[in-house]
Design an enzyme around this catalytic site. Structure first.
Site, PDB file in Angstrom:
ATOM      1  N   GLY A  51      26.977  42.104  34.727  1.00  0.00           N
ATOM      2  CA  GLY A  51      28.230  42.401  35.418  1.00  0.00           C
ATOM      3  C   GLY A  51      28.213  41.808  36.811  1.00  0.00           C
ATOM      4  O   GLY A  51      28.361  40.613  36.972  1.00  0.00           O
ATOM      5  N   LYS A  52      28.041  42.658  37.814  1.00  0.00           N
ATOM      6  CA  LYS A  52      28.057  42.250  39.220  1.00  0.00           C
ATOM      7  C   LYS A  52      29.353  41.525  39.553  1.00  0.00           C
ATOM      8  O   LYS A  52      29.350  40.432  40.096  1.00  0.00           O
ATOM      9  CB  LYS A  52      26.830  41.409  39.565  1.00  0.00           C
ATOM     10  CG  LYS A  52      25.535  42.183  39.410  1.00  0.00           C
ATOM     11  CD  LYS A  52      24.321  41.314  39.588  1.00  0.00           C
ATOM     12  CE  LYS A  52      23.922  41.303  41.038  1.00  0.00           C
ATOM     13  NZ  LYS A  52      22.602  40.697  41.241  1.00  0.00           N
ATOM     14  N   HIS A  53      30.468  42.167  39.192  1.00  0.00           N
ATOM     15  CA  HIS A  53      31.785  41.612  39.481  1.00  0.00           C
ATOM     16  C   HIS A  53      32.847  42.706  39.381  1.00  0.00           C
ATOM     17  O   HIS A  53      32.564  43.818  38.964  1.00  0.00           O
ATOM     18  CB  HIS A  53      32.114  40.460  38.522  1.00  0.00           C
ATOM     19  CG  HIS A  53      32.251  40.873  37.096  1.00  0.00           C
ATOM     20  ND1 HIS A  53      31.196  40.852  36.206  1.00  0.00           N
ATOM     21  CD2 HIS A  53      33.315  41.351  36.393  1.00  0.00           C
ATOM     22  CE1 HIS A  53      31.612  41.276  35.030  1.00  0.00           C
ATOM     23  NE2 HIS A  53      32.899  41.594  35.107  1.00  0.00           N
ATOM     24  N   ALA A  54      34.063  42.336  39.761  1.00  0.00           N
ATOM     25  CA  ALA A  54      35.245  43.180  39.577  1.00  0.00           C
ATOM     26  C   ALA A  54      36.325  42.281  38.982  1.00  0.00           C
ATOM     27  O   ALA A  54      36.161  41.060  38.899  1.00  0.00           O
ATOM     28  CB  ALA A  54      35.709  43.759  40.908  1.00  0.00           C
ATOM     29  N   ARG A  99      31.527  46.585  39.136  1.00  0.00           N
ATOM     30  CA  ARG A  99      30.659  47.187  38.126  1.00  0.00           C
ATOM     31  C   ARG A  99      29.392  46.387  37.956  1.00  0.00           C
ATOM     32  O   ARG A  99      29.400  45.153  38.033  1.00  0.00           O
ATOM     33  CB  ARG A  99      31.386  47.361  36.793  1.00  0.00           C
ATOM     34  CG  ARG A  99      31.542  46.163  35.893  1.00  0.00           C
ATOM     35  CD  ARG A  99      32.683  45.185  36.162  1.00  0.00           C
ATOM     36  NE  ARG A  99      33.919  45.713  36.651  1.00  0.00           N
ATOM     37  CZ  ARG A  99      34.968  46.027  35.908  1.00  0.00           C
ATOM     38  NH1 ARG A  99      34.934  45.828  34.618  1.00  0.00           N
ATOM     39  NH2 ARG A  99      36.065  46.483  36.454  1.00  0.00           N
TER      40      ARG A  99
END
Length: 137
Positions: A51-54, A99
């Site tokens: 993830g490590k994004h929105a 997230r």
């Protein structure tokens, strides 16, 4: 999280008998949006964070259909970690929520239902850009 409409746990009905369990999911009934894309994450190595994004507009439901993983949720004000460890539990995540999925058990499979087709321009991949995006809203 400060905005409970943006993130919520969903409980799915198990239809089962002596043969085993079955969960059926329907858009706008069990899933609060029209499902445009389905994908799953598996074979995640130890200490890997996914993830490590929105997303700017995409909505998702995450379901750990096998094993366990944790999901860090961040709305720019508050952080919360949710454990997904049952196939009858889903995590609804609206847009503008950072997230990160981590701590996958061996053999874990994370199923993701998405409200839109893949569109790279909908992703916010840098945390500082995410903070700027939510401040503009």
């Amino acid at each position: 999280m400060t905005d409970y409409k943006k993130v919520k746990l969903l409980k799915f009905k198990i239809h089962g008998d002596s043969r085993g369990g079955l969960i059926a999911l329907e858009e706008y009934n069990d899933i609060p949006f029209n499902i445009k894309r389905v994908y799953y994450i598996f074979d995640t190595k130890d200490n890997v964070i996914r993830g490590k994004h929105a997303h700017k507009s995409l909505e998702q439901v995450l379901i750990c259909v096998h094993g366990r993983c944790k999901v860090l949720l961040d709305d720019g004000i508050e952080r919360k970690t949710v454990t997904l460890d049952r196939p009858d539990k889903g995590l609804y995540i609206s847009n503008a929520i950072w997230r990160e999925m981590f701590d996958f058990t061996d053999g874990a499979v994370l199923l993701v239902l998405a409200s839109k087709l893949y569109d790279e321009s909908d992703y916010i991949r840098q945390y500082d850009e995410f903070l700027k995006f939510i401040q503009k809203r």
